[in-house]
Design an enzyme around this catalytic site. Structure first.
Site, PDB file in Angstrom:
ATOM      1  N   ARG A 102       0.733  -1.225   0.322  1.00 32.44           N
ATOM      2  CA  ARG A 102       0.227  -0.075  -0.146  1.00 32.44           C
ATOM      3  C   ARG A 102       0.781   1.040  -0.038  1.00 32.44           C
ATOM      4  O   ARG A 102       1.718   1.470   0.968  1.00 32.44           O
ATOM      5  CB  ARG A 102      -1.041   0.135   1.199  1.00 32.44           C
ATOM      6  CG  ARG A 102      -1.801   1.355   1.294  1.00 32.44           C
ATOM      7  CD  ARG A 102      -2.828   1.063   2.364  1.00 32.44           C
ATOM      8  NE  ARG A 102      -3.875   0.522   1.905  1.00 32.44           N
ATOM      9  CZ  ARG A 102      -5.239   0.804   2.060  1.00 32.44           C
ATOM     10  NH1 ARG A 102      -5.650   1.741   2.962  1.00 32.44           N
ATOM     11  NH2 ARG A 102      -6.310   0.190   1.565  1.00 32.44           N
ATOM     12  N   HIS A 155      -6.935   1.086  -6.989  1.00 35.62           N
ATOM     13  CA  HIS A 155      -7.244   0.326  -5.775  1.00 35.62           C
ATOM     14  C   HIS A 155      -8.060  -0.923  -6.124  1.00 35.62           C
ATOM     15  O   HIS A 155      -9.118  -1.033  -6.179  1.00 35.62           O
ATOM     16  CB  HIS A 155      -8.258   1.077  -4.782  1.00 35.62           C
ATOM     17  CG  HIS A 155      -8.402   0.454  -3.428  1.00 35.62           C
ATOM     18  ND1 HIS A 155      -7.669  -0.783  -3.130  1.00 35.62           N
ATOM     19  CD2 HIS A 155      -9.044   0.856  -2.469  1.00 35.62           C
ATOM     20  CE1 HIS A 155      -7.939  -0.942  -1.694  1.00 35.62           C
ATOM     21  NE2 HIS A 155      -8.615  -0.033  -1.464  1.00 35.62           N
ATOM     22  N   GLN A 200     -10.215  -3.498  -4.100  1.00 30.94           N
ATOM     23  CA  GLN A 200     -11.654  -2.903  -3.939  1.00 30.94           C
ATOM     24  C   GLN A 200     -12.588  -3.154  -4.685  1.00 30.94           C
ATOM     25  O   GLN A 200     -13.546  -3.439  -4.682  1.00 30.94           O
ATOM     26  CB  GLN A 200     -11.490  -1.248  -3.537  1.00 30.94           C
ATOM     27  CG  GLN A 200     -12.666  -0.710  -3.260  1.00 30.94           C
ATOM     28  CD  GLN A 200     -13.249  -1.236  -2.041  1.00 30.94           C
ATOM     29  OE1 GLN A 200     -12.609  -1.056  -0.866  1.00 30.94           O
ATOM     30  NE2 GLN A 200     -14.541  -1.467  -1.782  1.00 30.94           N
ATOM     31  N   ASP A 203     -17.271   8.035  -3.007  1.00 35.59           N
ATOM     32  CA  ASP A 203     -16.275   7.869  -2.029  1.00 35.59           C
ATOM     33  C   ASP A 203     -15.720   9.350  -1.457  1.00 35.59           C
ATOM     34  O   ASP A 203     -16.140  10.210  -1.786  1.00 35.59           O
ATOM     35  CB  ASP A 203     -14.919   7.129  -2.813  1.00 35.59           C
ATOM     36  CG  ASP A 203     -13.772   6.825  -2.161  1.00 35.59           C
ATOM     37  OD1 ASP A 203     -13.919   6.553  -0.932  1.00 35.59           O
ATOM     38  OD2 ASP A 203     -12.644   6.626  -2.655  1.00 35.59           O
ATOM     39  N   CYS A 259     -16.607   2.494  -0.494  1.00 38.05           N
ATOM     40  CA  CYS A 259     -15.581   1.610  -0.267  1.00 38.05           C
ATOM     41  C   CYS A 259     -15.307   1.559   1.207  1.00 38.05           C
ATOM     42  O   CYS A 259     -14.433   0.879   1.917  1.00 38.05           O
ATOM     43  CB  CYS A 259     -14.371   1.921  -1.056  1.00 38.05           C
ATOM     44  SG  CYS A 259     -13.492   3.354  -0.964  1.00 38.05           S
ATOM     45  N   ARG A 263     -14.534  -8.239   0.919  1.00 34.38           N
ATOM     46  CA  ARG A 263     -12.971  -7.793   0.798  1.00 34.38           C
ATOM     47  C   ARG A 263     -12.252  -9.070   1.047  1.00 34.38           C
ATOM     48  O   ARG A 263     -11.447  -9.378   0.560  1.00 34.38           O
ATOM     49  CB  ARG A 263     -12.436  -6.549   1.511  1.00 34.38           C
ATOM     50  CG  ARG A 263     -12.957  -5.107   1.065  1.00 34.38           C
ATOM     51  CD  ARG A 263     -12.580  -4.733  -0.053  1.00 34.38           C
ATOM     52  NE  ARG A 263     -11.203  -4.693  -0.139  1.00 34.38           N
ATOM     53  CZ  ARG A 263     -10.211  -3.671   0.296  1.00 34.38           C
ATOM     54  NH1 ARG A 263     -10.608  -2.486   0.540  1.00 34.38           N
ATOM     55  NH2 ARG A 263      -8.802  -3.833   0.153  1.00 34.38           N
TER      56      ARG A 263
HETATM   57  N1   CP Z   1     -11.605   0.543   1.441  1.00 32.84           N
HETATM   58  C1   CP Z   1     -10.332   0.332   1.900  1.00 32.84           C
HETATM   59  O1   CP Z   1      -9.462   0.139   1.466  1.00 32.84           O
HETATM   60  O2   CP Z   1     -10.424   0.562   3.349  1.00 32.84           O
HETATM   61  P1   CP Z   1      -8.967   0.806   4.335  1.00 32.84           P
HETATM   62  O3   CP Z   1      -8.299   1.952   3.834  1.00 32.84           O
HETATM   63  O4   CP Z   1      -9.814   0.835   5.560  1.00 32.84           O
HETATM   64  O5   CP Z   1      -7.951  -0.618   3.764  1.00 32.84           O
END
Ligand code: CP
Length: 261
Positions: free
Chosen positions: A55, A82, A85, A177, A217, A245
């Protein structure tokens, strides 16, 4: 490099449920790109573990990680995309509607990493997408072009609107979002002002089909991109979307780790 609740916990639980074990390395632990170059971290970790979820802020860090690692590298979010997601989002839509092709998803808000992966994924499975963003916050141009190309190949349409009401018109799924993504905090006040008319609220929801389902998300900022009332609506798929997820990432791990075994 960035905080996470869903991505991290879902991946950790997925690995544990599949019989593996997990090591979490935060930015303080490895100081990616500062203490040592990304390529060295990628090559050394590849000698210790079977797969890596990264990440990062800069997308090029995720790409460099993948280029130098000799094991599967999963993008757990970068500034550009992402993908995990989007996989869970599409699975959730399929789970609820029993199909994907021909559905209409309306997105309202920021042209960000979540949207980039969502439009790519929708285009690949024939979901029509209407996106409404302020003109200065349109999605990345090259991602948009490739999504349009993919949509055409799968008989779907991806279009941009300035007016959120037009994007929501007749939608089966409505999606939003946060307006201030991680790393954009210094733009917060400007963004809150610019995005004000892009809030997913009761009035906007009325433009969508009465049977529409609501997605986000998470994490959500109630009162900004979405109202509490819409979040709590019985039409919301948001918690199921977060649950998925776990299931989708478990499938992804099985696919990738099997391929390399
Ligand atoms: N939607 C999502 O990626 O949540 P986090 O940032 O908590 O991992």
């Amino acid at each position: 490099q960035k905080p996470s609740m869903r991505t991290r916990v879902a991946f950790e639980v997925a690995v544990l449920q599949l019989g593996g074990s997990v090591i979490y390395l935060g930015q303080e632990d490895i100081q990616l790109g500062q203490r040592e170059p990304v390529k060295d971290v990628a090559r050394v970790l590849s000698r210790y573990v079977d797969g890596i979820v990264v990440r990062t802020f800069a997308h090029k860090n995720a790409q460099e990680f993948a280029a130098y690692a000799s094991i599967p590298v999963i993008n757990g979010l970068s500034d550009l995309v992402h993908p995990c997601q989007a996989l869970a989002d599409l699975f959730t839509i399929q789970e609820h509607f029993g199909r994907l092709k021909g559905l209409h998803l309306g997105y309202v808000g920021d042209g960000n990493n979540v949207l980039h992966s969502l439009i790519q994924g929708c285009a690949m499975v024939g979901v029509n997408v209407s996106v409404a963003t302020p003109p200065a916050y349109r999605p990345n141009a090259s991602i948009w072009t490739s999504a349009m190309r993919r949509a055409k190949a799968h008989g779907a349409v991806v279009r941009w609107e300035r007016d959120p009401k037009r994007a929501m018109q007749g939608a089966d799924v409505v999606y939003t979002d946060v307006w201030v993504s991680m790393g954009k905090e210094q733009e917060r006040q400007k963004r809150l002002k610019t995005f004000r008319s892009y809030q997913l609220n009761r009035a906007l929801l009325q433009r969508a089909k009465p049977t529409c389902r609501i997605m986000h998300c998470l994490p959500a900022h109630r009162g900004e991109e979405i109202t509490d009332e819409v979040m709590e609506s019985p039409r919301s798929l948001i918690v199921a979307q977060a649950e998925n997820r776990l299931h989708v990432q478990k499938a992804l791990l099985m696919l990738l780790l099997k391929t390399t075994r």
